[in-house]
Design an enzyme around this catalytic site. Structure first.
Site, PDB file in Angstrom:
ATOM      1  N   SER A  10       0.808  -1.223   0.000  1.00  0.00           N
ATOM      2  CA  SER A  10       0.000   0.000   0.000  1.00  0.00           C
ATOM      3  C   SER A  10       0.839   1.270   0.000  1.00  0.00           C
ATOM      4  O   SER A  10       0.305   2.355  -0.246  1.00  0.00           O
ATOM      5  CB  SER A  10      -0.940   0.016   1.216  1.00  0.00           C
ATOM      6  OG  SER A  10      -0.208   0.040   2.421  1.00  0.00           O
ATOM      7  N   ARG A  11       2.133   1.168   0.264  1.00  0.00           N
ATOM      8  CA  ARG A  11       2.951   2.383   0.324  1.00  0.00           C
ATOM      9  C   ARG A  11       4.419   2.033   0.141  1.00  0.00           C
ATOM     10  O   ARG A  11       4.811   0.865   0.171  1.00  0.00           O
ATOM     11  CB  ARG A  11       2.741   3.113   1.654  1.00  0.00           C
ATOM     12  CG  ARG A  11       3.061   2.263   2.875  1.00  0.00           C
ATOM     13  CD  ARG A  11       2.796   3.006   4.164  1.00  0.00           C
ATOM     14  NE  ARG A  11       3.178   2.194   5.317  1.00  0.00           N
ATOM     15  CZ  ARG A  11       3.290   2.675   6.549  1.00  0.00           C
ATOM     16  NH1 ARG A  11       3.047   3.950   6.784  1.00  0.00           N
ATOM     17  NH2 ARG A  11       3.644   1.893   7.540  1.00  0.00           N
ATOM     18  N   SER A 129      17.867  -4.899   4.339  1.00  0.00           N
ATOM     19  CA  SER A 129      18.307  -3.517   4.507  1.00  0.00           C
ATOM     20  C   SER A 129      19.821  -3.528   4.556  1.00  0.00           C
ATOM     21  O   SER A 129      20.431  -4.538   4.906  1.00  0.00           O
ATOM     22  CB  SER A 129      17.751  -2.940   5.814  1.00  0.00           C
ATOM     23  OG  SER A 129      18.438  -1.758   6.186  1.00  0.00           O
ATOM     24  N   TYR A 142      15.980  -3.810  14.648  1.00  0.00           N
ATOM     25  CA  TYR A 142      15.712  -3.785  13.210  1.00  0.00           C
ATOM     26  C   TYR A 142      16.832  -4.475  12.443  1.00  0.00           C
ATOM     27  O   TYR A 142      16.574  -5.296  11.547  1.00  0.00           O
ATOM     28  CB  TYR A 142      15.556  -2.335  12.752  1.00  0.00           C
ATOM     29  CG  TYR A 142      15.287  -2.168  11.282  1.00  0.00           C
ATOM     30  CD1 TYR A 142      14.048  -2.493  10.736  1.00  0.00           C
ATOM     31  CD2 TYR A 142      16.271  -1.671  10.419  1.00  0.00           C
ATOM     32  CE1 TYR A 142      13.791  -2.330   9.383  1.00  0.00           C
ATOM     33  CE2 TYR A 142      16.021  -1.504   9.071  1.00  0.00           C
ATOM     34  CZ  TYR A 142      14.782  -1.831   8.555  1.00  0.00           C
ATOM     35  OH  TYR A 142      14.545  -1.674   7.208  1.00  0.00           O
ATOM     36  N   ILE A 175      16.176   5.081   1.598  1.00  0.00           N
ATOM     37  CA  ILE A 175      15.119   5.224   0.592  1.00  0.00           C
ATOM     38  C   ILE A 175      14.071   6.170   1.160  1.00  0.00           C
ATOM     39  O   ILE A 175      13.627   6.009   2.300  1.00  0.00           O
ATOM     40  CB  ILE A 175      14.476   3.855   0.266  1.00  0.00           C
ATOM     41  CG1 ILE A 175      15.556   2.829  -0.121  1.00  0.00           C
ATOM     42  CG2 ILE A 175      13.440   4.012  -0.831  1.00  0.00           C
ATOM     43  CD1 ILE A 175      16.336   3.152  -1.370  1.00  0.00           C
TER      44      ILE A 175
END
Length: 232
Positions: A10-11, A129, A142, A175
């Site tokens: 969605s994004r 990442s 993360y 990003i």
């Protein structure tokens, strides 16, 4: 017509991937969790089919893939992040990071696997990442979850190769998505200056790398850095 399923569509990077693969003529389904208005906007722009599904919920994932049917390409963009010292990171936050970033991949791959095995072909693209490659201060949870994605990608490439299934990973750098919303313009400008490419990345940069990996028939088990040279 190839069928592509994209999580977190969605994004951000996921939405850019939906646009890229829809434009190349794939039949695209995308999963999202909360952003209903954004999902409907992506669907209206691309013709892709949205399904509301938390990838951390195994039963919900199985139900979604039962509706989708056979899959040719599975792109695993769904992810959450957290910034803070490890000693200040609540256990619930740690668990949520791993539930979405790692277990979400587990659920989706298992749901897609019966069709992949019947077809004796398949293409899986995970999203890690650059911090999964080298680690980041104040992003230990993360970084750990994204490092696990890299290890899982390599293991699956070895495990599934004989079944005609390729598994690759993109490792984005800075990003410009919602994940950067809390980063000051000054810090973003400094990061751009420190990047050999001279800029920060756009979601479309990552989607282009995914499109390459989807077509690269002799590439599997690779971690493709999309970071402008920030981490080499």
């Amino acid at each position: 017509m190839a069928t592509t399923v994209i999580t977190g569509g969605s994004r951000g990077i996921g939405a850019a991937a939906v646009e890229r693969f829809s434009r190349q003529g794939d039949r695209v389904w995308f999963l999202y969790e909360k952003e209903h208005a954004a999902a409907q906007d992506v669907a209206a722009r691309t013709g892709a089919i949205p399904l509301c599904c938390d990838v951390a919920d195994g039963r919900a994932v199985q139900a979604a893939f039962a509706e989708i049917g056979a899959v040719d390409t599975l792109i695993l963009c769904a992810g959450v992040c957290h910034y803070g010292l490890l000693q200040d990171t609540p256990e619930a936050v740690w668990d949520r990071l791993f539930d979405v970033n790692v277990k979400g991949i587990y659920h989706c791959v298992r749901a897609a696997m019966p069709a992949f095995l019947r077809q004796h072909r398949g293409n899986i693209i995970t999203v890690s990442s650059m911090w999964g490659q080298v680690g980041a201060s104040c992003e230990a949870a993360y970084s750990a979850s994204k490092g696990a994605v890299i290890a899982l990608t390599k293991a699956l490439a070895k495990e599934l190769g004989s079944s005609g299934i390729r598994v690759n990973c993109v490792a984005p750098g800075v990003i410009l998505t919602d994940m950067c919303a809390a980063v000051s313009p000054e810090t973003l400008a400094e990061l751009a200056r420190e990047t050999p490419a001279g800029r920060n990345g756009a979601p479309e940069d990552v989607a282009a790398a995914m499109a390459y990996l989807s077509q690269a028939e002799f590439v599997t088990g690779e971690i493709l850095a999309v970071n402008g040279g920030y981490v080499i």
